[in-house]
Design an enzyme around this catalytic site. Sequence first.
Site, PDB file in Angstrom:
ATOM      1  N   ARG A   1       0.822  -1.210   0.000  1.00 16.65           N
ATOM      2  CA  ARG A   1       0.000   0.000   0.000  1.00 16.65           C
ATOM      3  C   ARG A   1       0.854   1.257   0.000  1.00 16.65           C
ATOM      4  O   ARG A   1       0.505   2.263  -0.631  1.00 16.65           O
ATOM      5  CB  ARG A   1      -0.935  -0.004   1.217  1.00 16.65           C
ATOM      6  CG  ARG A   1      -1.875   1.182   1.191  1.00 16.65           C
ATOM      7  CD  ARG A   1      -2.967   1.078   2.252  1.00 16.65           C
ATOM      8  NE  ARG A   1      -3.568   2.394   2.436  1.00 16.65           N
ATOM      9  CZ  ARG A   1      -3.914   2.892   3.612  1.00 16.65           C
ATOM     10  NH1 ARG A   1      -3.705   2.194   4.708  1.00 16.65           N
ATOM     11  NH2 ARG A   1      -4.453   4.079   3.704  1.00 16.65           N
TER      12      ARG A   1
ATOM     13  N   ASP B   1      11.863  -1.112  14.202  1.00 20.82           N
ATOM     14  CA  ASP B   1      10.409  -1.214  14.049  1.00 20.82           C
ATOM     15  C   ASP B   1       9.927  -2.462  14.784  1.00 20.82           C
ATOM     16  O   ASP B   1      10.715  -3.153  15.425  1.00 20.82           O
ATOM     17  CB  ASP B   1      10.025  -1.267  12.559  1.00 20.82           C
ATOM     18  CG  ASP B   1      10.737  -2.393  11.850  1.00 20.82           C
ATOM     19  OD1 ASP B   1      10.991  -3.427  12.491  1.00 20.82           O
ATOM     20  OD2 ASP B   1      11.048  -2.254  10.665  1.00 20.82           O
TER      21      ASP B   1
ATOM     22  N   LYS C   1      11.552   6.475  15.140  1.00 20.43           N
ATOM     23  CA  LYS C   1      11.757   5.456  14.107  1.00 20.43           C
ATOM     24  C   LYS C   1      11.867   6.074  12.724  1.00 20.43           C
ATOM     25  O   LYS C   1      12.749   5.734  11.933  1.00 20.43           O
ATOM     26  CB  LYS C   1      10.611   4.443  14.157  1.00 20.43           C
ATOM     27  CG  LYS C   1      10.859   3.215  13.331  1.00 20.43           C
ATOM     28  CD  LYS C   1      10.039   3.242  12.068  1.00 20.43           C
ATOM     29  CE  LYS C   1      10.524   2.137  11.129  1.00 20.43           C
ATOM     30  NZ  LYS C   1       9.704   2.094   9.923  1.00 20.43           N
TER      31      LYS C   1
ATOM     32  N   PHE D   1      17.770  -7.964   8.434  1.00 16.65           N
ATOM     33  CA  PHE D   1      16.331  -7.931   8.440  1.00 16.65           C
ATOM     34  C   PHE D   1      15.719  -8.419   7.138  1.00 16.65           C
ATOM     35  O   PHE D   1      14.614  -8.935   7.122  1.00 16.65           O
ATOM     36  CB  PHE D   1      15.861  -6.517   8.724  1.00 16.65           C
ATOM     37  CG  PHE D   1      14.388  -6.425   8.844  1.00 16.65           C
ATOM     38  CD1 PHE D   1      13.735  -7.168   9.808  1.00 16.65           C
ATOM     39  CD2 PHE D   1      13.668  -5.646   7.990  1.00 16.65           C
ATOM     40  CE1 PHE D   1      12.377  -7.114   9.913  1.00 16.65           C
ATOM     41  CE2 PHE D   1      12.296  -5.589   8.088  1.00 16.65           C
ATOM     42  CZ  PHE D   1      11.654  -6.321   9.058  1.00 16.65           C
TER      43      PHE D   1
ATOM     44  N   GLN E   1      21.754  -3.929   9.679  1.00 16.46           N
ATOM     45  CA  GLN E   1      20.340  -4.087   9.999  1.00 16.46           C
ATOM     46  C   GLN E   1      19.536  -4.394   8.756  1.00 16.46           C
ATOM     47  O   GLN E   1      18.700  -5.283   8.744  1.00 16.46           O
ATOM     48  CB  GLN E   1      19.817  -2.815  10.683  1.00 16.46           C
ATOM     49  CG  GLN E   1      18.403  -2.908  11.159  1.00 16.46           C
ATOM     50  CD  GLN E   1      17.412  -2.270  10.193  1.00 16.46           C
ATOM     51  OE1 GLN E   1      17.750  -2.017   9.047  1.00 16.46           O
ATOM     52  NE2 GLN E   1      16.223  -2.042  10.652  1.00 16.46           N
TER      53      GLN E   1
END
Length: 407
Positions: A157, A272, A253, A323, A319
């Site tokens: 989205r 997150d 964040k 991730f 990261q």
Amino acid sequence: MSLLTPLAPTSTLSNNLIIYSSGSIPIIAKELNLKQTVLGGQSFRWIEHNLNEFVGVLGQYVVRLQHQNDNLRYTFFTNSEYEKTFSNDNDRRVETALILHNYFQLTIKLCETFEKWCKIDSRFRKGQIPIGVRILAQQPLENLISFLCSSNNNIQRISKMIKILCEEYGRKIGTLNGMTYYQFPTLDELDRSDLEIRLRELNFGYRARYIKEAVKYIKYTADGGMLFFDRLKTLSTGEARNQLANMMGVSRKIADCVLLMSLGKQDVVPIDTHMYTFAMTYYGLNNENTKKQTLNTLNYNGISSFFEQLWQPLSGWAQAAAFSNEPYSSTNPRDSLQSSMSSLKRSISNDILSEKLFKAIDENNQCQSIKITITLDKLNQKKILTIQPTKEPSKRPRRNVKPIVRF
DNA sequence: ATTCAACCTAGACG
DNA sequence: ACGTCTAGGTTGA
């Protein structure tokens, strides 16, 4: 008569984009994992048009990228108006190569860095973390607005919203293979009195206000308009973070995402909810500071600084890599399948393929090949997708096989 | 100082 | 068809 709708000749697809420049940059797979890098949730403007072929917008150019045989092959497209800017072939090649060099931050040697991470972090040694995920050096305004859209939201989205934003406010670049591309809007283009109302009409929800406030802040409150971002680059991470947090909707964040992805702070580790789970699962970070269920300021700091110190100096890059291979990275496993589906549908409408092979990863992390076929039913000319493994199909289709398409 | 509902919407799921 | 849930969070009470 064929069941397939006859395709319009290429000329009527109104391609008004021309090749501005093309070439290739030598780079090995260990240095660049193109797909994870451009589709991994950093930027929301890249689309996989064909297998391993990505199209996106950089500045005023439509860019097509492929990574094969240790080369990043690229084509920049523009319309004939822009084309006059540089008449010299060589100048163009230098210009475009430089754009990519900066965007992918190729001065940073990821390979060596990855080996460092392996030494200090066993998870990197175990081969679960993909090599070659790079942090893209994005434009700050686009980066900020993209991540203002990201709260309570999913990649699919967000991408849609950014696309609509560009179509509504950005300058049109041109059409290629039936797709029309737009630049990301400038600050001035976004500075419209009805911005929030319009964005709400476009289903941005409460994020509409954040975007409006950000535009107003940068243009009228921060000193120097877009120079605001340049100034942030010169500040310390902490100071820059505070400045960003002056904007409505920008909390720690999102500030960290902007710091890492467009302000050159390579060591910032945004946390997150997924990263939070990740920290708990693999690093057992459930001590005094982090045992709370919700991600509050205190445990955000704790987790973030832990990873920052563990993986420095390019901790933000670590990261992104660590991730990118998590199953959580897609909210819904079908997201990535759907994106491949739509890419397949585009292929069909362009009369390139009606059948395509994908590699899928099942829940056991096993790689298997699947074949996706598109046929048209006779009555409605509806597209019918069929998916089948190319290996021997099991008698009963397995439930819960996560169709995460990664290639 | 901490917790917690509310915020917009699309798409998946039951 | 139709309600419920959740998704790369932030705000304000």
